[in-house]
Design an enzyme around this catalytic site. Structure first.
Site, mmCIF file in Angstrom:
data_model
loop_
_atom_site.group_PDB
_atom_site.id
_atom_site.type_symbol
_atom_site.label_atom_id
_atom_site.label_comp_id
_atom_site.label_asym_id
_atom_site.label_seq_id
_atom_site.Cartn_x
_atom_site.Cartn_y
_atom_site.Cartn_z
ATOM 1 C CE1 TYR A 173 -3.626 2.162 0.575
ATOM 2 C CE2 TYR A 173 -2.689 3.464 2.014
ATOM 3 C CZ TYR A 173 -3.650 2.784 1.524
ATOM 4 O OH TYR A 173 -4.537 4.132 1.955
ATOM 5 C CE LYS A 177 -3.309 4.606 -1.566
ATOM 6 N NZ LYS A 177 -4.538 5.492 -3.160
ATOM 7 C CG PHE A 219 -12.068 1.050 19.138
ATOM 8 C CD1 PHE A 219 -11.270 -0.002 18.510
ATOM 9 C CD2 PHE A 219 -10.734 2.240 19.232
ATOM 10 C CE1 PHE A 219 -9.512 -0.383 18.895
ATOM 11 C CE2 PHE A 219 -9.994 2.284 20.146
ATOM 12 C CZ PHE A 219 -9.334 0.520 19.829
ATOM 13 N N GLY A 233 -0.948 -3.471 20.789
ATOM 14 C CA GLY A 233 0.242 -2.274 21.436
ATOM 15 C C GLY A 233 -0.703 -1.824 22.537
ATOM 16 C CG ASP A 234 1.764 1.441 24.729
ATOM 17 O OD1 ASP A 234 1.226 1.599 23.669
ATOM 18 O OD2 ASP A 234 2.448 1.172 25.283
ATOM 19 C CG ASP A 300 0.137 -0.347 13.708
ATOM 20 O OD1 ASP A 300 -0.833 -0.695 13.543
ATOM 21 O OD2 ASP A 300 0.293 1.286 14.836
HETATM 22 P P1 NAD Z 1 -12.681 1.891 0.559
HETATM 23 O O1 NAD Z 1 -12.193 0.034 1.069
HETATM 24 O O2 NAD Z 1 -13.940 1.961 1.303
HETATM 25 O O3 NAD Z 1 -12.839 2.637 -0.822
HETATM 26 C C1 NAD Z 1 -11.669 2.080 -1.707
HETATM 27 C C2 NAD Z 1 -12.676 1.728 -3.343
HETATM 28 O O4 NAD Z 1 -12.082 1.155 -4.237
HETATM 29 C C3 NAD Z 1 -13.483 0.813 -2.551
HETATM 30 O O5 NAD Z 1 -14.987 0.727 -3.508
HETATM 31 C C4 NAD Z 1 -13.390 -0.374 -3.341
HETATM 32 O O6 NAD Z 1 -14.078 -1.880 -3.974
HETATM 33 C C5 NAD Z 1 -12.775 0.381 -5.050
HETATM 34 N N1 NAD Z 1 -11.960 -0.230 -5.603
HETATM 35 C C6 NAD Z 1 -10.602 -1.519 -4.953
HETATM 36 N N2 NAD Z 1 -9.862 -1.556 -5.686
HETATM 37 C C7 NAD Z 1 -11.242 -1.181 -6.785
HETATM 38 C C8 NAD Z 1 -10.334 -1.833 -8.511
HETATM 39 N N3 NAD Z 1 -9.121 -2.521 -8.490
HETATM 40 N N4 NAD Z 1 -10.844 -1.277 -8.990
HETATM 41 C C9 NAD Z 1 -11.861 -0.569 -9.072
HETATM 42 N N5 NAD Z 1 -12.129 -0.044 -7.637
HETATM 43 C C10 NAD Z 1 -11.516 -0.319 -6.473
HETATM 44 O O7 NAD Z 1 -11.472 2.720 1.138
HETATM 45 P P2 NAD Z 1 -11.868 4.920 1.478
HETATM 46 O O8 NAD Z 1 -11.392 4.457 2.916
HETATM 47 O O9 NAD Z 1 -12.997 5.059 1.054
HETATM 48 O O10 NAD Z 1 -10.523 4.868 0.879
HETATM 49 C C11 NAD Z 1 -10.892 5.528 -0.663
HETATM 50 C C12 NAD Z 1 -9.071 5.917 -0.700
HETATM 51 O O11 NAD Z 1 -8.568 6.944 -0.151
HETATM 52 C C13 NAD Z 1 -8.219 5.032 -1.066
HETATM 53 O O12 NAD Z 1 -7.697 5.422 -2.452
HETATM 54 C C14 NAD Z 1 -6.816 5.100 0.028
HETATM 55 O O13 NAD Z 1 -6.350 4.955 -0.167
HETATM 56 C C15 NAD Z 1 -7.824 6.917 -0.134
HETATM 57 N N6 NAD Z 1 -7.206 6.517 1.633
HETATM 58 C C16 NAD Z 1 -8.125 6.723 3.031
HETATM 59 C C17 NAD Z 1 -8.043 6.721 3.657
HETATM 60 C C18 NAD Z 1 -9.625 7.009 4.752
HETATM 61 O O14 NAD Z 1 -8.799 6.936 6.542
HETATM 62 N N7 NAD Z 1 -10.001 6.515 4.863
HETATM 63 C C19 NAD Z 1 -6.566 7.541 4.277
HETATM 64 C C20 NAD Z 1 -5.947 7.878 3.853
HETATM 65 C C21 NAD Z 1 -6.310 7.834 2.174
HETATM 66 N N1 UDP Z 2 -5.589 -0.311 16.287
HETATM 67 C C1 UDP Z 2 -6.170 -0.770 16.888
HETATM 68 N N2 UDP Z 2 -7.705 -1.541 17.319
HETATM 69 C C2 UDP Z 2 -7.771 -2.116 16.148
HETATM 70 C C3 UDP Z 2 -7.695 -1.459 14.685
HETATM 71 C C4 UDP Z 2 -6.881 -0.522 15.026
HETATM 72 O O1 UDP Z 2 -4.962 -0.693 18.292
HETATM 73 O O2 UDP Z 2 -9.069 -2.804 16.143
HETATM 74 C C5 UDP Z 2 -4.965 0.538 15.940
HETATM 75 C C6 UDP Z 2 -3.933 0.226 14.657
HETATM 76 O O3 UDP Z 2 -2.280 -0.954 15.534
HETATM 77 C C7 UDP Z 2 -3.486 1.433 15.115
HETATM 78 C C8 UDP Z 2 -4.234 2.151 14.707
HETATM 79 O O4 UDP Z 2 -5.008 2.106 15.332
HETATM 80 O O5 UDP Z 2 -1.982 1.560 15.331
HETATM 81 C C9 UDP Z 2 -4.954 3.382 13.821
HETATM 82 O O6 UDP Z 2 -5.153 1.881 12.724
HETATM 83 P P1 UDP Z 2 -5.565 1.998 10.978
HETATM 84 O O7 UDP Z 2 -5.906 0.357 10.919
HETATM 85 O O8 UDP Z 2 -7.042 2.663 11.969
HETATM 86 O O9 UDP Z 2 -5.128 3.482 10.674
HETATM 87 P P2 UDP Z 2 -3.852 3.184 9.818
HETATM 88 O O10 UDP Z 2 -2.872 2.278 10.729
HETATM 89 O O11 UDP Z 2 -3.427 2.402 8.503
HETATM 90 O O12 UDP Z 2 -3.692 4.440 10.355
#
Ligand code: NAD
Ligand code: UDP
Length: 338
Positions: A173, A177, A219, A233-234, A300
């Site tokens: 990932y 990206k 959560f 973790g903690d 993480d």
């Molecule tokens: P999500 O998993 O809910 O949505 C992702 C969507 O992309 C889904 O509808 C999935 O079916 C579709 N998808 C995945 N692979 C595909 C493919 N090969 N072809 C067509 N469709 C495909 O996730 P989200 O939280 O809505 O995230 C949306 C975007 O924002 C992602 O690119 C993610 O990396 C980025 N992003 C989200 C967060 C967040 O906290 N939500 C943080 C950083 C980046």
């Molecule tokens: N996390 C947690 N319990 C859960 C899911 C996630 O403690 O049930 C922690 C995870 O280890 C991370 C933080 O919450 O430290 C955020 O995790 P998430 O998967 O939401 O996002 P990302 O790590 O991609 O920021």
């Protein structure tokens, strides 16, 4: 608060009203906008917002983590269309703007098939950039705070190059990206494609999938079911949580801001430990759940917080929904689906 005269009206400029892109919604009716990943959590809220502007909205998705339920209220709108398609395969469309959101975003989902995650972010982005180049569309890439990896600078500014493990479990990932950002900038320099990069920080809200696996939805679902709250973790690791409506506002502002490729951080700069988040969820839900501790997953990140100076300056954007209020709205949603 600043004020400004537009079309004869004196309006107040709040934190959500940009200078450079004021009036962008007036032109949307003439545009066809593609949202890849449009049936996912963030994509579906973005589609809602765009449909309201009168733009013709094409939602492209392979429904890996997205769902029809997320877009069901849009299905009978005349200016909304769904295309079931996998972004790894090329597609011919005529559009003016592309929001490239297709990619699983939760560690559980992006690690399920890591090779596919790389393909979606690399080949999928190449396909969208090729499309943008052919039809001269503007394209916005949903990048991520994960490009900073486990950051050694805090808070993270856009100028920081990051600290990413290239061979770890999260790298499909993170590196996917990062390559997507590279591709955006190379198409910009080599082919003059009109690109925009937004580094999205942890975003939450209604329509996260119950099985999403990210911390906020985990959560809340656990609390509503009175199941144990799983802290990895903690719980001292931090994240900065942005409510989805704030994020969508940041995305549309960036898309409609001229002469600015980014990357720009969009996220909430209020930082919370995961333990504090658990406490807040327990308090709001009045749950009887106990807290259990599980091993911290590999790589993480220990802390994460965006520096949003650039977004404030260029987009006149900053988040307005506090965590407690956002959690309350999200919990209301999950009460209906759990
Ligand atoms: P999500 O998993 O809910 O949505 C992702 C969507 O992309 C889904 O509808 C999935 O079916 C579709 N998808 C995945 N692979 C595909 C493919 N090969 N072809 C067509 N469709 C495909 O996730 P989200 O939280 O809505 O995230 C949306 C975007 O924002 C992602 O690119 C993610 O990396 C980025 N992003 C989200 C967060 C967040 O906290 N939500 C943080 C950083 C980046
Ligand atoms: N996390 C947690 N319990 C859960 C899911 C996630 O403690 O049930 C922690 C995870 O280890 C991370 C933080 O919450 O430290 C955020 O995790 P998430 O998967 O939401 O996002 P990302 O790590 O991609 O920021």
């Amino acid at each position: 608060m600043v004020s400004r005269l537009i079309k004869g009206w004196q309006i107040a400029l709040g934190p959500h009203q940009a200078d450079s892109n004021i009036g962008w919604e007036d032109t949307m009716k003439e545009l066809r906008v593609l949202v890849t990943g449009g049936s996912g959590f963030l994509g579906s809220h973005l589609c809602d917002r765009l449909v309201e502007t009168g733009a013709e909205v094409l939602c492209l998705d392979n429904f890996f983590t997205g769902s029809k339920r997320n877009i069901r209220d849009l299905l009978d709108r005349k200016n909304f269309e769904v295309i079931r398609h996998d972004l790894v395969e090329p597609i011919l469309l005529e559009v003016d703007q592309i929001y490239n959101l297709a990619s699983p975003a939760s560690p559980v989902h992006y690690q399920y098939n890591p090779v596919k995650t790389v393909k979606t972010n690399v080949m999928g982005t190449i396909n969208m950039l090729g499309l943008a180049k052919r039809v001269k569309a503007r394209i916005l890439q949903a990048s991520t705070s994960e490009v900073y990896g486990d950051p050694q600078q805090h808070p993270q500014k856009e100028t920081y190059w990051g600290h990413v493990n290239p061979i770890g479990l999260r790298s499909c990932y993170d590196e996917g990206k990062r390559v997507a950002e590279t591709l955006m900038m190379d198409y910009y320099r080599q082919n003059q494609v009109d690109v925009k990069i937004v580094r999205i920080f942890n975003t939450y809200g209604p329509r996260m999938a119950v099985s999403d696996g990210r911390v906020v939805s985990n959560f809340i679902v656990q609390a509503l079911r009175n199941d144990p709250i799983t802290i990895y973790g903690d719980g001292s690791q931090t994240r900065s949580f942005c409510y989805v409506s704030d994020m969508v506002e940041g995305l549309v502002r960036m898309m409609n801001c001229d002469n600015f490729t980014g990357p720009v951080n969009v996220g909430n700069p209020r930082e919370f430990s995961i333990a504090r988040l658990a406490g807040l969820v327990l308090e709001i839900t009045q749950s009887k759940s106990e807290i259990v501790y599980r091993p911290l997953p590999e790589d993480d990140p220990i802390q994460r917080c965006p520096d949003i100076t650039l977004a404030k300056e260029r987009l006149r954007w900053e988040p307005v929904v506090p965590l407690r209020e956002g959690l309350e709205r999200t919990i209301e949603y999950f009460k209906q689906v759990v």
